[in-house]
Design an enzyme around this catalytic site. Structure first.
Site, PDB file in Angstrom:
ATOM      1  N   GLU A 190       0.843  -1.194   0.000  1.00 60.63           N
ATOM      2  CA  GLU A 190       0.000   0.000   0.000  1.00 60.63           C
ATOM      3  C   GLU A 190       0.880   1.247   0.000  1.00 60.63           C
ATOM      4  O   GLU A 190       1.893   1.300   0.709  1.00 60.63           O
ATOM      5  CB  GLU A 190      -0.885  -0.040   1.248  1.00 60.63           C
ATOM      6  CG  GLU A 190      -2.328   0.319   1.015  1.00 60.63           C
ATOM      7  CD  GLU A 190      -3.065  -0.573   0.019  1.00 60.63           C
ATOM      8  OE1 GLU A 190      -3.066  -0.229  -1.187  1.00 60.63           O
ATOM      9  OE2 GLU A 190      -3.642  -1.583   0.429  1.00 60.63           O
ATOM     10  N   SER A 210     -13.468   2.483  -7.240  1.00 63.50           N
ATOM     11  CA  SER A 210     -14.580   2.718  -8.160  1.00 63.50           C
ATOM     12  C   SER A 210     -14.161   3.741  -9.224  1.00 63.50           C
ATOM     13  O   SER A 210     -14.595   3.650 -10.377  1.00 63.50           O
ATOM     14  CB  SER A 210     -15.805   3.209  -7.398  1.00 63.50           C
ATOM     15  OG  SER A 210     -15.442   4.222  -6.486  1.00 63.50           O
ATOM     16  N   ASP A 260      -4.356   1.019  -9.223  1.00 64.51           N
ATOM     17  CA  ASP A 260      -5.792   0.779  -9.389  1.00 64.51           C
ATOM     18  C   ASP A 260      -6.160   0.611 -10.859  1.00 64.51           C
ATOM     19  O   ASP A 260      -6.899  -0.307 -11.231  1.00 64.51           O
ATOM     20  CB  ASP A 260      -6.595   1.946  -8.803  1.00 64.51           C
ATOM     21  CG  ASP A 260      -6.237   2.200  -7.351  1.00 64.51           C
ATOM     22  OD1 ASP A 260      -5.546   1.359  -6.752  1.00 64.51           O
ATOM     23  OD2 ASP A 260      -6.647   3.249  -6.824  1.00 64.51           O
ATOM     24  N   TYR A 271      -3.953  12.456   1.040  1.00 66.86           N
ATOM     25  CA  TYR A 271      -3.258  11.510   0.162  1.00 66.86           C
ATOM     26  C   TYR A 271      -2.078  12.197  -0.536  1.00 66.86           C
ATOM     27  O   TYR A 271      -0.952  11.688  -0.535  1.00 66.86           O
ATOM     28  CB  TYR A 271      -4.229  10.942  -0.881  1.00 66.86           C
ATOM     29  CG  TYR A 271      -3.606   9.953  -1.842  1.00 66.86           C
ATOM     30  CD1 TYR A 271      -3.635   8.586  -1.585  1.00 66.86           C
ATOM     31  CD2 TYR A 271      -2.984  10.385  -3.022  1.00 66.86           C
ATOM     32  CE1 TYR A 271      -3.065   7.674  -2.476  1.00 66.86           C
ATOM     33  CE2 TYR A 271      -2.415   9.486  -3.906  1.00 66.86           C
ATOM     34  CZ  TYR A 271      -2.458   8.130  -3.634  1.00 66.86           C
ATOM     35  OH  TYR A 271      -1.890   7.245  -4.513  1.00 66.86           O
TER      36      TYR A 271
HETATM   37  C1  GLA Z   1      -5.152   4.718  -3.894  1.00 65.37           C
HETATM   38  C2  GLA Z   1      -4.373   5.163  -5.123  1.00 65.37           C
HETATM   39  C3  GLA Z   1      -3.339   4.110  -5.526  1.00 65.37           C
HETATM   40  C4  GLA Z   1      -2.483   3.693  -4.341  1.00 65.37           C
HETATM   41  C5  GLA Z   1      -3.352   3.381  -3.121  1.00 65.37           C
HETATM   42  C6  GLA Z   1      -2.546   3.114  -1.887  1.00 65.37           C
HETATM   43  O1  GLA Z   1      -5.940   3.605  -4.195  1.00 65.37           O
HETATM   44  O2  GLA Z   1      -5.230   5.406  -6.205  1.00 65.37           O
HETATM   45  O3  GLA Z   1      -2.556   4.597  -6.570  1.00 65.37           O
HETATM   46  O4  GLA Z   1      -1.526   4.671  -4.038  1.00 65.37           O
HETATM   47  O5  GLA Z   1      -4.278   4.415  -2.835  1.00 65.37           O
HETATM   48  O6  GLA Z   1      -1.807   1.959  -2.028  1.00 65.37           O
END
Ligand code: GLA
Length: 388
Positions: A34, A127, A173, A223
């Site tokens: 992660e 999503s 993702d 984030y």
């Molecule tokens: C989100 C982001 C990904 C990744 C995760 C954490 O989902 O879109 O790119 O950084 O958080 O692992």
């Protein structure tokens, strides 16, 4: 996945009665790895059997997009040539991906689109990536003769987040949504973009998500701050070592991190400390999976949770609580999944403990927070595809 007829009936009703083509793209889980993607590290995702389905058709106009979000019962029309684009956040994914596909040489013109989803919003199951890859797949087919490669669609989805939605995400993702394969997890090296499929059939175990239903919204969340912290540490390490090449934390060692500890400060140090540990954990999990050693896989998941909670600080009370309940119930592995700040935990649980764990989690969580967590049994499904 929801069925085609559901989406099709809405497409017919809300536009001119004609049908188009139907595309689907999944959300994802991530076993481990992660906040490593934008740090050049490894991730271990898989697509799920839930996602976004869209019906799309060229409407003969130069640049008018007529879009209907079935679940929200919301209709937005906009022009591709309008530099501002639509305001509705869901419509910005359509606008953004269309612009990014144009940059890749796809002559996108006006189109009609209706879409629906069964991947829970804000659960950390991507999503938004499911939308991007679904729409990219459709535009590539309708306007681009399918000339855009899968990787370019992944990058177009990521660029949509960066350029139109305000989230400086990595590539995990969109990668999982495009490349997913039923029954398989994928280990991706986010630096070289090499990946491998890993059939995932843990005999005697189940993977289950517990959604805290705490809304996870990465836009405007810290984030991007986490990402900035990591980049700041890399900058300091690079300055100390002009002889080396330091692009991401992937290129940095524990010793180099310690050297800059005082100058970057404790907060950034902790963030980078988590990332270096997480890189090692993904590799350890890989070895353990090959050996069929699920107890080690689970132990690493708990270590990741601890790091995400205490070092990366992307957890919340509800997620820590779910993690504690998992531990109390002897669940093999449990951790926050996805970006954090809400969303769900992913749990690797022995089949014989499953019922008791779920019942206990529901009861205790409801007693404390006033509602039950959503239980989502994981089925690993296929990536983006055309359905009709
Ligand atoms: C989100 C982001 C990904 C990744 C995760 C954490 O989902 O879109 O790119 O950084 O958080 O692992």
């Amino acid at each position: 996945m929801m069925d085609i007829e559901f989406v099709r009936s809405r497409f017919i009703k809300h536009f001119d009665g004609k049908t188009g083509n139907v595309y689907a793209s999944p959300g994802r889980i991530n076993l481990i790895g992660e906040h490593t993607d934008y740090n050049g590290g490894f991730v271990f995702p898989g697509a799920v059997d839930k996602g976004i389905m869209a019906e799309m058709r060229a409407n003969g106009t130069e640049d008018t997009v007529m879009a209907y979000a079935i679940d929200l019962k919301d209709r937005v029309d906009f022009h591709l040539n309008d530099p501002a684009g639509p305001r509705a956040s869901w419509a910005r994914y359509i606008y953004g991906i269309a612009k990014e596909m144009q940059k890749l040489g796809v002559p996108v013109k006006g189109f009609n689109i209706a879409f629906a989803g069964d991947v829970p919003l804000g659960a950390g199951m991507s999503s938004s990536a499911a939308m991007e890859s679904c729409f990219a797949c459709g535009l590539n087919d309708i306007f681009g003769e399918n000339k855009v490669s899968q990787w370019d669609m992944v990058l177009a989805g990521q660029a949509t987040e960066h350029n139109y939605c305000g989230v400086n995400c990595g590539i995990m993702d969109q990668f999982a949504s495009v490349f997913g394969k039923a029954g398989c997890l994928m280990r991706l090296d986010c630096r070289s973009r090499e990946f491998e499929y890993f059939p995932f059939k843990p005999d005697g175990y189940r993977l289950v998500l517990l959604d805290s239903v705490v809304k996870h919204e990465l836009a405007g969340s810290p984030y991007n701050d986490r990402r900035n912290s990591c980049e700041n540490v890399v900058k300091h390490i690079a300055a100390k070592h002009p002889e080396g090449k330091f692009e991401t934390l992937r290129d940095c060692t524990w010793e180099q991190l310690d050297e800059v500890r005082a100058e970057v400060g404790e907060e950034d140090y902790k963030r980078a400390h988590f990332v270096l540990g997480e890189k090692d954990r993904v590799l350890a999990v890989c070895d353990a999976l090959i050996a069929g050693d699920y107890e080690t896989v689970g132990q690493k998941m708990y270590e990741t949770h601890y790091g995400l909670s205490k070092e990366y600080e992307v957890s919340c009370e509800e997620l820590d609580f779910l993690n504690d309940i998992a531990k109390e119930n002897g669940v093999t592995g449990s951790r926050i999944m996805g970006g954090g700040f809400g969303g769900c935990t992913i749990n690797l649980v022995r089949a014989d403990l499953y019922d008791k764990f779920i019942a206990d989690a529901k009861q205790k969580f409801a007693a404390k927070f006033g509602h039950e967590p959503e239980v989502i049994d994981v089925v690993i499904g296929d990536g983006s595809r055309k359905l009709a």
